[in-house]
Design a protein around this motif. Structure first.
Motif, PDB file in Angstrom:
ATOM      1  N   THR A   1      99.378  62.454  13.883  1.00  0.00           N
ATOM      2  CA  THR A   1      98.083  62.612  13.974  1.00  0.00           C
ATOM      3  C   THR A   1      97.574  63.181  15.457  1.00  0.00           C
ATOM      4  O   THR A   1      96.787  64.074  15.671  1.00  0.00           O
ATOM      5  CB  THR A   1      97.093  61.207  13.875  1.00  0.00           C
ATOM      6  OG1 THR A   1      97.672  60.758  12.692  1.00  0.00           O
ATOM      7  CG2 THR A   1      95.726  61.378  13.984  1.00  0.00           C
ATOM      8  N   LEU A   2      98.472  62.700  16.403  1.00  0.00           N
ATOM      9  CA  LEU A   2      98.166  63.094  17.996  1.00  0.00           C
ATOM     10  C   LEU A   2      99.071  63.984  18.454  1.00  0.00           C
ATOM     11  O   LEU A   2      99.002  64.364  19.656  1.00  0.00           O
ATOM     12  CB  LEU A   2      98.465  61.734  18.822  1.00  0.00           C
ATOM     13  CG  LEU A   2      97.366  60.427  18.235  1.00  0.00           C
ATOM     14  CD1 LEU A   2      97.971  59.441  19.033  1.00  0.00           C
ATOM     15  CD2 LEU A   2      96.047  60.715  18.306  1.00  0.00           C
TER      16      LEU A   2
ATOM     17  N   THR B   1      99.984  55.533   9.488  1.00  0.00           N
ATOM     18  CA  THR B   1      99.387  54.356  10.298  1.00  0.00           C
ATOM     19  C   THR B   1     100.619  54.108  11.291  1.00  0.00           C
ATOM     20  O   THR B   1     100.264  53.913  12.430  1.00  0.00           O
ATOM     21  CB  THR B   1      99.131  53.224   9.564  1.00  0.00           C
ATOM     22  OG1 THR B   1      98.433  53.611   8.516  1.00  0.00           O
ATOM     23  CG2 THR B   1      98.836  52.239  10.291  1.00  0.00           C
TER      24      THR B   1
ATOM     25  N   ASN C   1      93.928  54.290  19.263  1.00  0.00           N
ATOM     26  CA  ASN C   1      93.436  55.811  19.796  1.00  0.00           C
ATOM     27  C   ASN C   1      92.596  56.285  18.785  1.00  0.00           C
ATOM     28  O   ASN C   1      92.853  55.847  17.511  1.00  0.00           O
ATOM     29  CB  ASN C   1      94.550  57.016  19.690  1.00  0.00           C
ATOM     30  CG  ASN C   1      93.893  58.445  19.920  1.00  0.00           C
ATOM     31  OD1 ASN C   1      93.102  58.826  19.632  1.00  0.00           O
ATOM     32  ND2 ASN C   1      94.521  59.033  21.237  1.00  0.00           N
TER      33      ASN C   1
ATOM     34  N   PRO D   1     101.822  57.441  14.695  1.00  0.00           N
ATOM     35  CA  PRO D   1     100.688  58.060  15.094  1.00  0.00           C
ATOM     36  C   PRO D   1     100.823  59.489  15.561  1.00  0.00           C
ATOM     37  O   PRO D   1     100.082  60.265  15.651  1.00  0.00           O
ATOM     38  CB  PRO D   1     100.061  57.318  16.510  1.00  0.00           C
ATOM     39  CG  PRO D   1     101.048  55.951  16.114  1.00  0.00           C
ATOM     40  CD  PRO D   1     102.335  56.252  15.504  1.00  0.00           C
TER      41      PRO D   1
ATOM     42  N   HIS E   1      93.451  58.538  15.886  1.00  0.00           N
ATOM     43  CA  HIS E   1      94.509  58.002  15.002  1.00  0.00           C
ATOM     44  C   HIS E   1      93.447  56.880  13.984  1.00  0.00           C
ATOM     45  O   HIS E   1      93.894  56.706  12.876  1.00  0.00           O
ATOM     46  CB  HIS E   1      95.339  57.220  15.800  1.00  0.00           C
ATOM     47  CG  HIS E   1      96.634  56.578  15.120  1.00  0.00           C
ATOM     48  ND1 HIS E   1      97.133  55.305  15.270  1.00  0.00           N
ATOM     49  CD2 HIS E   1      97.187  56.983  13.784  1.00  0.00           C
ATOM     50  CE1 HIS E   1      97.892  55.110  14.339  1.00  0.00           C
ATOM     51  NE2 HIS E   1      97.848  55.910  13.522  1.00  0.00           N
TER      52      HIS E   1
END
Lengths: 169, 421
Positions: free
Chosen positions: B415-416, B409, B351, B412, B354
């Motif tokens: 982040t998402l 990492t 993404n 995700p 990401h």
């Protein structure tokens, strides 16, 4: 050498005042655009004018970064040169880098000037009836300013000691 | 002939030629050998003037520099101390919060260490933390708020990668908090045997400090509330923040003299901005050439034989970016590396948001990674300590940041989160 120092000082002051004026212009116009929007109006010229002021300020800032020697660098092997006690190595390193930057900036002035000429022939008025050639002209103008700073550095580096030492009047 | 030209440019780059000149030289050489008119480079440079979010870079940086030059660091320090100083690890936690706030506004340009280091270091020592821990903490905190809005690297990443900056601001929130939680936990652990008495919780001090910092507190609200409340765009938020900070510090708190101090702050902040924008201008020519020549696709083809899935790609990417982060500064790295990795990451199904946060976290770690992490040198200069001492002080923090990087990492979701729901 004094003439070069005086000339460089004039460029320094010009860049400083240019940068300060640009910032006030950018800030004033950006706030004005918000106020206009809240009042239900959106003059189309503000946004491109602000963006071109930012573009111009990049060159003024670049000119000051050149004189202060604070351009962003990788500097991976510079430490090796700095460790060397030989003055010739320092002299060569400093002046080769300045010469390289001078040549590259000069090529960018030429590139920008050619673009200006093309726009002058085929361009059209953009916002506020300003011809696109004048807007494009920011590139040769700004790059010429930076080129002159590198030229001064080179002259002072070759004939007048380390240009990175303060030499302001 | 072209090989000699490219090699010379590369060697000059390693020997400290400015990045903007290196990129311009690369673009000019590439266009020259491909038989394209050199004015094409100027056409690429001019594209910067049409980037819609370009305005945010000078204005947020200016606002950050004004704050750093004012007495805002002292006021925010008092505020955080009143609210968090009673906790285990007290003043170290305060350090994390104040530095994160400042770095978000100053763009991790070293200003945080310079402006806050002198204030925080004696307090940390006075509160019983070791010299090694205190130096390591301040060095690490110099880039801690990099994932929080309105940090300059996030904006620059958005411009280069053509990813929505508002989305990037949101995406960085949880990963930024993860970094702070991990470093906060380490600070608490370090203070477990601290002989110093903890601060007393005082409601009076809380109210007093809150009142003193009343002008700084609305800033995050302007930025986050304004953008996500739909009242202003990121560009307008930058203009309002800069205008607000200018008026408050020049005419209300009078921390900054409009005649004596303001020109200096403008010149300092916009010199940095100028240096960044020049790189951005010149990089546009170079990256355009790389994309035209399908260099990312060629790299991808070479990688496909060794890397077979997304997770392995992310691992290799992390190793690559950690190396990049300790060799290049964050701005050059974003401008040079991002256009190359985006098409490759896309092929592996990563993404874009990401990828952005993984990228920026790696470069945040790069600030404290020996041998050339820039924060190590700034701290060495600020505290007058040998850089080797800073290397030793930063190692525990470096390891903790790598743990945080692995979490960011491989999960995700952090982040998402905002986009999945």
């Amino acid at each position: 050498m004094k003439a070069v120092v005086i000339f460089d000082d004039i460029l320094e002051r010009f860049s400083r005042y240019g940068l300060i004026s640009s910032l006030f212009g950018i800030l004033g116009l950006a706030v004005m655009a918000i106020v206009f929007r809240w009042m239900g109006q959106s003059p189309m010229w503000i946004d491109p004018l602000v963006r071109h002021l930012v573009f111009l300020s990049a060159f003024f800032g670049g000119s000051l970064a050149t004189s202060k020697n604070v351009h962003i660098k990788v500097d991976l092997l510079t430490k090796l040169v700095e460790k060397s006690s030989s003055k010739i190595v320092h002299w060569l390193h400093r002046n080769i880098v300045a010469l390289f930057c001078f040549i590259v900036c000069l090529a960018l002035v030429k590139s920008g000037w050619d673009f200006y000429l093309v726009e002058k022939e085929f361009g059209a008025p953009a916002f506020l009836e300003i011809h696109s050639a004048y807007l494009v002209g920011i590139i040769p103008f700004g790059m010429a300013l930076i080129t002159l700073r590198f030229l001064n550095q080179l002259i002072l580096g070759i004939f007048g000691g380390d240009p990175r030492e303060p030499h302001r009047l | 002939m072209s090989l000699i030209a490219y090699s010379s440019i590369f060697v000059l780059a390693l020997f400290g030629a400015p990045i903007f000149a290196v990129m311009a030289a690369f673009a000019l050489t590439a266009f020259y050998f491909s038989g394209t008119e050199l004015s094409a480079v100027a056409v690429e440079v001019y594209r910067l003037a049409s980037a819609p979010t370009i305005l945010t870079i000078p204005l947020f940086t200016f606002a950050g520099y004004v704050l750093a030059e004012s007495k805002a660091p002292v006021r925010l320090l008092r505020l955080c101390n009143a609210f968090l100083g009673w906790m285990p690890g007290g003043v170290a936690i305060v350090c994390l919060f104040v530095c994160a706030f400042f770095t978000a506004f100053t763009g991790a340009s070293g200003v945080t260490i310079i402006a806050l280091g002198g204030l925080l270091y004696p307090i940390l020592i006075q509160e019983g933390f070791s010299e090694k821990f205190s130096l390591g903490l301040i060095t690490t905190c110099g880039s801690l708020g990099l994932l929080f809005p309105p940090s300059l690297p996030i904006i620059l990443y958005g411009i280069i990668a053509k990813v929505d900056i508002d989305d990037l601001f949101l995406a960085g929130l949880f990963p930024g908090i993860i970094l702070m939680v991990i470093l906060g936990a380490w600070s608490m652990y370090q203070s477990r045997n601290n002989p110093k008495k903890k601060h007393e919780f005082s409601a009076k001090e809380m109210i007093g400090s809150l009142w003193e910092a009343r002008f700084e507190l609305p800033l995050p609200v302007f930025v986050l509330g304004g953008i996500y409340g739909g009242f202003v765009t990121a560009t307008e938020a930058s203009a309002l923040s800069a205008f607000y900070v200018l008026i408050i510090n020049c005419f209300v708190t009078k921390d900054i003299s409009p005649v004596k101090d303001l020109p200096k702050v403008i010149v300092e902040s916009l010199t940095l901005v100028g240096a960044i924008l020049l790189i951005l201008c010149c990089a546009l020519g170079m990256t355009n050439y790389l994309v035209d020549e399908e260099i990312p696709m060629k790299i991808l083809e070479a990688m496909r034989t060794l890397i077979t899935n997304k997770w392995l790609f992310l691992l290799v990417l992390n190793i690559f970016l950690l190396i990049v982060g300790c060799l290049m500064d964050i701005f050059s790295a974003i401008i040079v590396v991002v256009p190359l990795i985006i098409p490759i990451a896309e092929q592996f199904g990563v993404n874009p948001l990401h990828l952005a946060i993984v990228f920026l976290t790696n470069l945040e770690i790069g600030y404290i990674t020996p041998p050339v992490g820039i924060n190590l040198f700034i701290s060495s200069f600020r505290f007058n300590r040998p850089v080797l001492e800073l290397y030793r002080a930063a190692v525990p923090f470096l390891l903790l940041m790598i743990v945080a990087l692995l979490i960011i990492t491989y999960i995700p979701w952090f982040t998402l989160f905002w986009f999945n729901s």
